[in-house]
Design a protein around this motif. Structure first.
Motif, short mmCIF file in Angstrom:
data_model
loop_
_atom_site.label_atom_id
_atom_site.label_comp_id
_atom_site.label_asym_id
_atom_site.label_seq_id
_atom_site.Cartn_x
_atom_site.Cartn_y
_atom_site.Cartn_z
N VAL A 1 32.22 34.73 31.62
CA VAL A 1 32.65 35.64 32.21
C VAL A 1 33.79 35.07 32.81
O VAL A 1 33.75 34.46 33.93
CB VAL A 1 31.88 36.73 33.09
N PRO A 2 35.09 35.06 32.52
CA PRO A 2 36.46 34.42 32.94
C PRO A 2 36.83 34.86 34.44
O PRO A 2 36.51 35.99 34.79
CB PRO A 2 37.47 34.78 32.06
N MET A 3 37.08 33.79 35.25
CA MET A 3 37.29 34.38 36.65
C MET A 3 38.75 34.39 37.13
O MET A 3 39.61 34.22 36.18
CB MET A 3 36.52 33.04 37.58
N SER A 4 39.10 34.58 38.27
CA SER A 4 40.64 34.50 38.74
C SER A 4 40.48 33.99 40.05
O SER A 4 39.55 34.06 40.80
CB SER A 4 40.95 35.99 38.50
N ASP A 5 41.74 33.88 40.62
CA ASP A 5 41.99 33.52 42.29
C ASP A 5 41.67 34.90 43.01
O ASP A 5 41.26 34.54 44.21
CB ASP A 5 43.61 33.05 42.30
N THR A 6 41.99 36.07 42.37
CA THR A 6 41.60 37.04 43.25
C THR A 6 40.04 37.30 43.51
O THR A 6 39.59 37.56 44.45
CB THR A 6 42.31 38.27 42.45
N ALA A 7 39.20 36.99 42.21
CA ALA A 7 38.03 37.03 42.45
C ALA A 7 37.25 36.03 43.63
O ALA A 7 36.43 36.25 44.20
CB ALA A 7 37.06 36.69 41.13
#
Length: 750
Positions: free
Chosen positions: A228-234
Motif C-alpha cells: 500500500v504506497p504511502m505519502s508525506d501527508t500520511a
C-alpha cells in the motif's frame, strides 16, 4: 483475568524483558524500514476515474508526462506581439531557457498560435527535462533566466508559470510552514503535560511512548508501503494521531495507577487494577480507533488508503505499548516517576510525595464538580440546552458545499506565482490549467484517427468549451497523442468543470468516440478535481456505515448494554455534526472567518468532511470509552446509577481535559497555516475535540445517562448470547480501610 490485565501483570513482573522487547521492536522496525525503503503513492495512478485511465495508458507506453512550463510575454499599452521589438524579446526568452540545459520542446508562440485575442500577449511553452515529480528541484536556473530577461525589459511583462515553478514556489513558501507545525506538536504536548503533572519524568512518559510508537510505526509503514504506497501527508497524519492516542492512553493508565496508590494500595496492586480497568479501556478505545481509520480504505483513493493504513499501524503500536511497556516502566520507576518537579507547581503534592513517596490522592475535579452539580439536578434542562446548542451548531452543515479549492482559493493573491497565474488566465482563459485528452489508438497515424483528432480540435472551440488554441502532440512510436484544451471557464472552477463535462459528454462522443477501439480519457487539474470530488462523495455512505456499525457492535460487546451502544454513537455523531456546522459557517459563509485568518473560499475542501468524520469518530471514542468504563465500574461496585455517573465524570474529568487541551493545542497549530485546506482541518479538529471533551462528555453524557437511569444497562434477553467482553469490576481489590485523606490530583489543574 482480562487480556489487558494479563498483559499488564506480566509486564510488571518481567519489567526488563518488557522494556527490552519494546526497544527491540522499535530498533528492528526502524532498520527494516530503512532497508526496505518507502514506496510513495503515484498521485495520478491513485486518482479515480479518467485520470487513472490516462496515467495507465502513459505508463504502459513508457511515456512520462513532463512538467510543462510557460512564459508569458505581455505588452503594455499599444505594444503588439507582432512588433519587431516584441518578437526580439520572445526570442531572448526562448534562447535563455534553452541555455539552461534544463528544458526541452521549446516552442515559439508564432508557430503554435499561442497569441492572445487582443494581440498583446504570447505564451512560450516548454517542458522540463527529467522526472516530473522532481522538476521543482531543477527549475530554479530556468526561473532565474526568465527573471533576467524581465529585468532587461521592464517595458514588457515576462513571467513564468507551470508545474515545476509553481511547485518550487509553493514548497519554498509553505514547506517550512508544515515542518514548523509538525515540530511544534511534540514540545507543545510536553509543555502542557508538565503543567498537568508538575513533574518532568511523569510528563515525559506519555511523550516518549507516543514518539517511540511513531518511530516504530514509520519503519512498519515503510515495509507495508510495498503493498500500500504511502505519502508525506500520511506521515504527517500518522504523527498527529499517534501523538494524540499515545498521550491519551498513557494519561489513562498513569491516572488510574496514581489513584489506586493514593487510595492505599501497594504499587503491585495499583498496577494490576490500572491494567484491568484503564488497560481494558485502552484496548477498546484503540480497536475502535483502528476500525474508524479502516473506513478510509473504502474510498479507493491512494492518499486516503495511505492515511488509513498508516494511522491504523501507529494506533495499534501505541495501544500495545500502553498495556505492556508502560506498566513495566511504572514498575521500574516507582516513586521516581515524581522526579523533576517544576517549581511553584503542585506544592501540596510535592510535600505529600516527600513525606512518603505516595502520589497525590485523586479527588474529583473542582471545576467539573461545580458544572456537574446542576446537570445532575436538572438533567432535562441540561439535555435540552446542551443538545439544542449542538444541533444549532450543526444546522449550517445541511447546506455544506464541498469543492476542491482552486489555487487562488487555497493561497490567496499574495504570492507572485498566483498573480502570474491570474495574468496568464486573463490573457489566455484556461491556458494555465488546460484539459488533457490522452488518445490511444491501434495506429495513431491512421487517416480515421487523424480526422477524429482534427474534428475534436474544431468541435472543442465551436462548442464553447475552449477559446483555443487546441494543440496536439503525437507520439507515433507509442500510438499515443495528447490534445491540450484550454478551458473557456479558466479560473472559474464551476464554469471550467462545465467545460470538461461538455468535452466528455458531447464533443468526445461525436468525434473521437466514432473510431472503434480508440481510448480518449480526459484528464487535467479540473477533470481530476471533478473525479476526486465524485469519488469522495460516493464513498461517504459506505464509510459512514462501516465505521458506525462496527463502533456500535464494539460498544455493545464491551459494555453489554444496548442503551450505551446507541447513545455512544448518537453523541459522537452529534459531535461530528457540530464540527461540520462550524466549518460551514466559518469557511463557506465567512462567519468569523477573520478571527482565524481565513479568507472567503465559499466552500469546504472536498476531502475534509470524510477525513474529519473518521478522525473525530476515532478520537472521540477515546474519551467516551474511558469515561463510560469508569461509570460502569462504579455501578458494578454497588453505587446507584446517579452516583456512578457523578463518580465516573468527576474522577476522569482531569485526565480527559488534559488530553483534550493537548489535542486542541496541536490541531490549532494547523489552523494558523497559510493554506486554507490546512486551516480548515486545524479549525475543524480543534473545535470538534473541544466540544467533545466539554459539552458532550461533561454535560450531555451525564445528563442523558441520568435521565435514562437503570435503563443505561439494558440488554435484550435475546442478546445475552452475544460474546461477553466485559470484566468483573466487583472482583477488583478494594482499597485499605484506612485510606489516606485525598488531596488535589495533579491533573485537576485542568
Amino acid at each position: 483475568m482480562g487480556v489487558a490485565a494479563a498483559m499488564g501483570a506480566w509486564s510488571a513482573r518481567h519489567r526488563w524483558a518488557a522494556v527490552g522487547a519494546w526497544l527491540l521492536l522499535v530498533v528492528v522496525a526502524v532498520f527494516a524500514g530503512q532497508a526496505a525503503g518507502r514506496v510513495d503513492v503515484d498521485e495520478d495512478r491513485s486518482m479515480p476515474g479518467e485520470v487513472n485511465q490516462a496515467a495507465t495508458i502513459n505508463d504502459d507506453a513508457g511515456l512520462k508526462a513532463p512538467a510543462g512550463e510557460m512564459v508569458l510575454v505581455q505588452g503594455k499599452g499599444s505594444v503588439k506581439a507582432t512588433d519587431p521589438a516584441f518578437r526580439s524579446v520572445v526570442g531572448e526568452v526562448m534562447d535563455a531557457v534553452k541555455g539552461t540545459g534544463k528544458v526541452t520542446a521549446v516552442t515559439s508562440p508564432y508557430d503554435t498560435k499561442a497569441i492572445s485575442a487582443d494581440g498583446r500577449s504570447v505564451l512560450v511553452r516548454f517542458d522540463m527535462l527529467g522526472d516530473e515529480k522532481t522538476a521543482g528541484d531543477r527549475v530554479a536556473p530556468v526561473m532565474d533566466a526568465v527573471e533576467k530577461v524581465q529585468a532587461e525589459h521592464k517595458d514588457l511583462r515576462v513571467e513564468e508559470f507551470g508545474d515545476a515553478s509553481a511547485e518550487k514556489v509553493l514548497d519554498d513558501a509553505f514547506g517550512s510552514d508544515f515542518k514548523t507545525a509538525e515540530y511544534s506538536a511534540v514540545p507543545l504536548a510536553l509543555g502542557i503535560l508538565l503543567i498537568a503533572f508538575g513533574a518532568l519524568v511523569a510528563a515525559l512518559l506519555p511523550v516518549v511512548l507516543a514518539m517511540t510508537a511513531f518511530v516504530a510505526a514509520g519503519g512498519v509503514v515503510a515495509l507495508v508501503s510495498h503493498s500500500v504506497p504511502m505519502s508525506d501527508t500520511a506521515n504527517s497524519v500518522m504523527l498527529l494521531v499517534g501523538l494524540a492516542v499515545g498521550v491519551d492512553y498513557c494519561l489513562f493508565y498513569l491516572r488510574r495507577e496514581r489513584e489506586e496508590r493514593a487510595a492505599g494500595h501497594d504499587r503491585e496492586t495499583a498496577l494490576k487494577i490500572a491494567a484491568a480497568t484503564s488497560g481494558r479501556a485502552v484496548l477498546i478505545s484503540g480497536i475502535t480507533v483502528i476500525v474508524a481509520m479502516a473506513g478510509m480504505l473504502f474510498t479507493g483513493i491512494g492518499d486516503f488508503k495511505a492515511m488509513g493504513v498508516a494511522t491504523m499501524i501507529v494506533v495499534a503500536i501505541a495501544m500495545v505499548g500502553s498495556v505492556t511497556v508502560l506498566p513495566a516502566l511504572l514498575s521500574l520507576l516507582g516513586h521516581r516517576v515524581e522526579k523533576g518537579r517544576i517549581p511553584f507547581l503542585n506544592r501540596r503534592a510535592r510535600r505529600e510525595g516527600a513525606a512518603g513517596h505516595r502520589p497525590a490522592a485523586p479527588s474529583s475535579s473542582r471545576v467539573w464538580r461545580t458544572v456537574l452539580g446542576p446537570v445532575l439536578r436538572h438533567p432535562k434542562a441540561a439535555t435540552v440546552i446542551a443538545g439544542g446548542a449542538l444541533i444549532a451548531l450543526a444546522l449550517p452543515a445541511f447546506g455544506m458545499k464541498t469543492a476542491n479549492l482552486s489555487m487562488q482559493q487555497e493561497l490567496g493573491d499574495g504570492l507572485p506565482v498566483i498573480q502570474t497565474y491570474e495574468h496568464i488566465n486573463a490573457a489566455f482563459p484556461g491556458g494555465p490549467d488546460p484539459a488533457h485528452v490522452v488518445v490511444k489508438a491501434a495506429d495513431i497515424d491512421a487517416p480515421a484517427v487523424e480526422k477524429a483528432i482534427a474534428g475534436f480540435q474544431a468541435e472543442a472551440v465551436s462548442s464553447g468549451a475552449s477559446k483555443g488554441p487546441v494543440t496536439v502532440t503525437v507520439h507515433s512510436a507509442q500510438n499515443i497523442a495528447r490534445i491540450d484544451v484550454p478551458l473557456e471557464g479558466g479560473a472559474d472552477r464551476a464554469k471550467a468543470e462545465a467545460d470538461v463535462k461538455l468535452l466528455r459528454e458531447h464533443v468526445r462522443p461525436g468525434t473521437l468516440g466514432k473510431v472503434a477501439g480508440l481510448q480518449a480519457p480526459i484528464t487535467g487539474e479540473t477533470a481530476g478535481s471533478m473525479d476526486f470530488t465524485h469519488k469522495i462523495t460516493s464513498s461517504v455512505p459506505p464509510v459512514f456505515a462501516f465505521v458506525t456499525v462496527f463502533a456500535f457492535l464494539l460498544m455493545l460487546l464491551s459494555f453489554r448494554s444496548l442503551t450505551i451502544a446507541v447513545t455512544s454513537i448518537a453523541l459522537n455523531l452529534l459531535s461530528v455534526g457540530a464540527a461540520y456546522g462550524i466549518l460551514t459557517a466559518v469557511f463557506q459563509h465567512g462567519w468569523g472567518a477573520s478571527l482565524v485568518g481565513a479568507h472567503g473560499t465559499g466552500a469546504v475542501v472536498a476531502w475534509l468532511p470524510l477525513f474529519l468524520f473518521v478522525i473525530l469518530f476515532g478520537l472521540s471514542m477515546d474519551y467516551h470509552v474511558f469515561v463510560v468504563s469508569r461509570i460502569r465500574e462504579a455501578r458494578m461496585r454497588g453505587l446507584s446509577t446517579k452516583g456512578a455517573i457523578e463518580h465516573g465524570i468527576t474522577t476522569t474529568a482531569g485526565v480527559v481535559t488534559s488530553a483534550a487541551v493537548i489535542m486542541v493545542a496541536v490541531f490549532a497549530i494547523f489552523g494558523t497555516l497559510s493554506m486554507q485546506s490546512m486551516k480548515q482541518m486545524g479549525v475543524g479538529l480543534a473545535f470538534a475535540v473541544l466540544i467533545d471533551a466539554t459539552v458532550i462528555r461533561g454535560v450531555l453524557l451525564p445528563a442523558v445517562m441520568t435521565l435514562l437511569g437503570d435503563r443505561n444497562w439494558y440488554l435484550p434477553r435475546w442478546m445475552h448470547r452475544l460474546p461477553d467482553l466485559t470484566h468483573d469490576e466487583s472482583a477488583l481489590p478494594q482499597p485499605p480501610a484506612a485510606a489516606p485523606a485525598p488531596v488535589p490530583q495533579l491533573t485537576d489543574r485542568f
